[in-house]
Motif scaffolding. Structure first.
Motif, PDB file in Angstrom:
ATOM      1  N   TRP A  10       0.810  -1.213   0.000  1.00 39.43           N
ATOM      2  CA  TRP A  10       0.000   0.000   0.000  1.00 39.43           C
ATOM      3  C   TRP A  10       0.846   1.267   0.000  1.00 39.43           C
ATOM      4  O   TRP A  10       0.402   2.319  -0.452  1.00 39.43           O
ATOM      5  CB  TRP A  10      -0.968  -0.009   1.183  1.00 39.43           C
ATOM      6  CG  TRP A  10      -2.064  -1.011   1.002  1.00 39.43           C
ATOM      7  CD1 TRP A  10      -2.244  -2.174   1.691  1.00 39.43           C
ATOM      8  CD2 TRP A  10      -3.112  -0.969   0.026  1.00 39.43           C
ATOM      9  NE1 TRP A  10      -3.337  -2.855   1.202  1.00 39.43           N
ATOM     10  CE2 TRP A  10      -3.891  -2.140   0.191  1.00 39.43           C
ATOM     11  CE3 TRP A  10      -3.464  -0.057  -0.969  1.00 39.43           C
ATOM     12  CZ2 TRP A  10      -5.000  -2.415  -0.596  1.00 39.43           C
ATOM     13  CZ3 TRP A  10      -4.570  -0.329  -1.762  1.00 39.43           C
ATOM     14  CH2 TRP A  10      -5.325  -1.484  -1.573  1.00 39.43           C
ATOM     15  N   THR A  14      -0.160   3.793  -2.838  1.00 40.53           N
ATOM     16  CA  THR A  14      -0.660   5.097  -2.377  1.00 40.53           C
ATOM     17  C   THR A  14       0.247   6.227  -2.841  1.00 40.53           C
ATOM     18  O   THR A  14      -0.226   7.276  -3.305  1.00 40.53           O
ATOM     19  CB  THR A  14      -0.771   5.113  -0.841  1.00 40.53           C
ATOM     20  OG1 THR A  14      -1.624   4.040  -0.417  1.00 40.53           O
ATOM     21  CG2 THR A  14      -1.344   6.443  -0.350  1.00 40.53           C
ATOM     22  N   THR A  15       1.552   6.023  -2.737  1.00 38.38           N
ATOM     23  CA  THR A  15       2.510   7.062  -3.158  1.00 38.38           C
ATOM     24  C   THR A  15       2.370   7.352  -4.645  1.00 38.38           C
ATOM     25  O   THR A  15       2.352   8.516  -5.065  1.00 38.38           O
ATOM     26  CB  THR A  15       3.950   6.613  -2.855  1.00 38.38           C
ATOM     27  OG1 THR A  15       4.082   6.374  -1.451  1.00 38.38           O
ATOM     28  CG2 THR A  15       4.947   7.692  -3.264  1.00 38.38           C
ATOM     29  N   PHE A  17      -0.255   6.883  -6.620  1.00 35.48           N
ATOM     30  CA  PHE A  17      -1.515   7.559  -6.947  1.00 35.48           C
ATOM     31  C   PHE A  17      -1.559   8.984  -6.390  1.00 35.48           C
ATOM     32  O   PHE A  17      -2.229   9.845  -6.967  1.00 35.48           O
ATOM     33  CB  PHE A  17      -2.706   6.728  -6.485  1.00 35.48           C
ATOM     34  CG  PHE A  17      -3.127   5.694  -7.490  1.00 35.48           C
ATOM     35  CD1 PHE A  17      -4.114   5.977  -8.413  1.00 35.48           C
ATOM     36  CD2 PHE A  17      -2.505   4.455  -7.543  1.00 35.48           C
ATOM     37  CE1 PHE A  17      -4.486   5.046  -9.374  1.00 35.48           C
ATOM     38  CE2 PHE A  17      -2.866   3.509  -8.492  1.00 35.48           C
ATOM     39  CZ  PHE A  17      -3.864   3.807  -9.418  1.00 35.48           C
ATOM     40  N   LEU A  18      -0.854   9.242  -5.310  1.00 34.95           N
ATOM     41  CA  LEU A  18      -0.698  10.627  -4.841  1.00 34.95           C
ATOM     42  C   LEU A  18       0.050  11.452  -5.882  1.00 34.95           C
ATOM     43  O   LEU A  18      -0.327  12.588  -6.187  1.00 34.95           O
ATOM     44  CB  LEU A  18       0.073  10.653  -3.514  1.00 34.95           C
ATOM     45  CG  LEU A  18      -0.730  10.519  -2.225  1.00 34.95           C
ATOM     46  CD1 LEU A  18       0.226  10.450  -1.030  1.00 34.95           C
ATOM     47  CD2 LEU A  18      -1.701  11.683  -2.057  1.00 34.95           C
ATOM     48  N   LEU A  19       1.104  10.856  -6.439  1.00 33.55           N
ATOM     49  CA  LEU A  19       1.907  11.539  -7.448  1.00 33.55           C
ATOM     50  C   LEU A  19       1.096  11.788  -8.719  1.00 33.55           C
ATOM     51  O   LEU A  19       1.161  12.876  -9.312  1.00 33.55           O
ATOM     52  CB  LEU A  19       3.144  10.684  -7.761  1.00 33.55           C
ATOM     53  CG  LEU A  19       4.371  11.375  -8.383  1.00 33.55           C
ATOM     54  CD1 LEU A  19       4.859  12.523  -7.524  1.00 33.55           C
ATOM     55  CD2 LEU A  19       5.484  10.353  -8.573  1.00 33.55           C
ATOM     56  N   SER A  21      -2.235  11.995  -8.930  1.00 30.74           N
ATOM     57  CA  SER A  21      -3.265  12.991  -8.624  1.00 30.74           C
ATOM     58  C   SER A  21      -2.673  14.397  -8.605  1.00 30.74           C
ATOM     59  O   SER A  21      -3.276  15.351  -9.119  1.00 30.74           O
ATOM     60  CB  SER A  21      -3.915  12.673  -7.272  1.00 30.74           C
ATOM     61  OG  SER A  21      -4.499  11.391  -7.278  1.00 30.74           O
ATOM     62  N   PHE A  22      -1.490  14.508  -8.032  1.00 32.18           N
ATOM     63  CA  PHE A  22      -0.789  15.784  -8.028  1.00 32.18           C
ATOM     64  C   PHE A  22      -0.470  16.209  -9.457  1.00 32.18           C
ATOM     65  O   PHE A  22      -0.596  17.394  -9.814  1.00 32.18           O
ATOM     66  CB  PHE A  22       0.499  15.649  -7.207  1.00 32.18           C
ATOM     67  CG  PHE A  22       1.352  16.881  -7.192  1.00 32.18           C
ATOM     68  CD1 PHE A  22       0.990  17.993  -6.445  1.00 32.18           C
ATOM     69  CD2 PHE A  22       2.534  16.939  -7.922  1.00 32.18           C
ATOM     70  CE1 PHE A  22       1.774  19.128  -6.416  1.00 32.18           C
ATOM     71  CE2 PHE A  22       3.325  18.067  -7.903  1.00 32.18           C
ATOM     72  CZ  PHE A  22       2.940  19.167  -7.149  1.00 32.18           C
ATOM     73  N   PHE A 279       7.987  17.498  -2.339  1.00 31.40           N
ATOM     74  CA  PHE A 279       6.914  16.504  -2.490  1.00 31.40           C
ATOM     75  C   PHE A 279       7.211  15.575  -3.663  1.00 31.40           C
ATOM     76  O   PHE A 279       7.123  14.340  -3.528  1.00 31.40           O
ATOM     77  CB  PHE A 279       5.571  17.198  -2.700  1.00 31.40           C
ATOM     78  CG  PHE A 279       4.439  16.245  -2.967  1.00 31.40           C
ATOM     79  CD1 PHE A 279       3.841  15.558  -1.924  1.00 31.40           C
ATOM     80  CD2 PHE A 279       3.985  16.012  -4.268  1.00 31.40           C
ATOM     81  CE1 PHE A 279       2.801  14.645  -2.160  1.00 31.40           C
ATOM     82  CE2 PHE A 279       2.959  15.111  -4.519  1.00 31.40           C
ATOM     83  CZ  PHE A 279       2.366  14.430  -3.458  1.00 31.40           C
ATOM     84  N   CYS A 283       8.268  11.639  -3.189  1.00 38.77           N
ATOM     85  CA  CYS A 283       7.448  10.542  -3.720  1.00 38.77           C
ATOM     86  C   CYS A 283       8.279   9.600  -4.580  1.00 38.77           C
ATOM     87  O   CYS A 283       8.149   8.365  -4.474  1.00 38.77           O
ATOM     88  CB  CYS A 283       6.289  11.106  -4.543  1.00 38.77           C
ATOM     89  SG  CYS A 283       4.941  11.799  -3.553  1.00 38.77           S
TER      90      CYS A 283
END
Length: 376
Positions: A10, A14-15, A17-19, A21-22, A279, A283
């Motif tokens: 995860w 998660t990392t 999909f954060l990247l 989305s950003f 950030f 990531c």
């Protein structure tokens, strides 16, 4: 259900999909002035990227649940398809700004060379995992698979696209290195590759112009490479420590060329300052860590080469992009993975992520099983 969920990495998922989305947020921020110019719609590029994101997410979850060893059966077909598609690009590809790199299918346009990068990693991971016992022999072990890679390199050069072609060589070199080839053989291959890329860079006027411009962009402000770097410098300097605020970049207002693609990072730094920089870099470092751990614990050579190859290739692309937009190396046209606008790049990145996540899932499943057996 909980037992099934704990098998996934995860942190990696998660990392990533954060990247992504950003990246979607920054694609909109960097592209809305250009979107208004092109279509009168500030969401023009965001809408297109969202379509690719939805498709990429669908493919990611499919690939996540396909055992990675299954790809070994597909390798011959992937190699043949790659060569055929690259020839098709040269014959019927769409030409944009003097380069013929795209295939159009109605409203959809793809850049096949992006998919070739992953095909090369899969092909070489498969072949060298079989040749591991005699990888120290240059003619029998190292050389034969590279003939296919050189053919792909040549077809991409004809588009012309030196940046992507060089990345294909880098992908090949990464897998050869990870396979345990002798240092002498690596030096020979590295020297030949560097020599060919350097010759191709120097023998073409516009590539030579980029090489000169990155060394002293202020003396070549009228050249495309020099002008682009100067605008990137201004953007990053303008951002300072805290940034100008999301959406408030001045350089994206028709000063910085390609602010939503290869040069999206200067816009990030301009708007979000050092926090945006940390950030993004943070990531990528987390993904490097999780990919490395996956490769170390993979139970077979194919899984190790695949996990390491994809992970390090992500990092090389990110590093080359960041160095190019910062003026530390010539502009290569390499996008920033997961962030830059571009459907082909995003789809390939998400499929590649799915493959590594599947290897990580296999690793965690085996460790949980071993732990259960110890308790029993």
């Amino acid at each position: 259900m909980n037992k099934q969920l704990e098998r996934y990495d995860w942190i990696m998922i998660t990392t990533a999909f954060l990247l992504i989305s950003f990246g979607l947020l920054m694609v909109y921020s960097a592209s809305f002035p250009l979107g208004i110019d092109i279509s009168g719609d500030p969401y023009h590029f965001l809408k297109r990227q969202l379509v690719w994101f939805v498709l990429g997410t669908f493919l990611f979850f499919i690939v996540l649940h396909i055992p990675y060893r299954f790809y070994r059966k597909l390798v011959p077909y992937l190699v043949l398809l790659s060569l055929v598609v690259l020839v098709l690009v040269l014959l019927v590809g769409e030409e944009v700004k003097g380069a013929q790199r795209w295939l159009s299918f109605g409203p959809v346009t793809i850049q096949p060379s992006e998919f070739i990068k992953l095909a090369v990693i899969l092909y070489l991971a498969h072949v060298y995992s079989n040749k591991h016992k005699y990888i120290d022999q240059f003619v029998q072990g190292v050389l034969p698979p590279l003939i296919i890679v050189v053919c792909m390199f040549g077809l991409i050069i004809l588009q012309p696209d030196l940046g992507t072609a060089a990345m294909v060589l880098l992908a090949g070199g990464t897998i050869v290195f990870l396979s345990g080839a002798r240092w002498f053989h690596l030096f020979i291959l590295g020297g030949l590759s560097a020599g060919v890329v350097a010759w191709l860079a120097f023998e073409t006027p516009y590539r030579m112009q980029r090489l000169i411009a990155f060394q002293d962009p202020f003396s070549h402000q009228m050249d495309s490479g020099g002008y682009q770097l100067i605008q990137a410098y201004i953007a990053m300097a303008h951002g300072g420590l805290t940034g100008t605020g999301l959406g408030k970049s001045a350089q994206k207002m028709h000063y910085l060329p390609e602010p939503h693609t290869d040069f999206i990072f200067p816009v990030i730094v301009e708007e979000l300052g050092i926090f945006g920089l940390l950030f993004v870099v943070g990531c990528f470092l987390v993904l490097l860590w999780r990919g490395f751990i996956t490769g170390v614990h993979a139970s077979d050579m194919f899984g190790k080469l695949l996990a390491f190859g994809i992970t390090f290739f992500f990092m090389f692309q990110a590093l080359l992009n960041l160095m190019a937009v910062s003026g530390m190396m010539p502009i290569t046209g390499v996008p920033l993975p997961f962030i830059s606008y571009g459907g082909s790049s995003l789809i390939v990145s998400m499929i590649s992520l799915g493959i590594v996540a599947n290897i990580a899932r296999k690793v965690k499943t085996e460790r949980l099983r071993a732990k259960k057996e110890e308790v029993a």
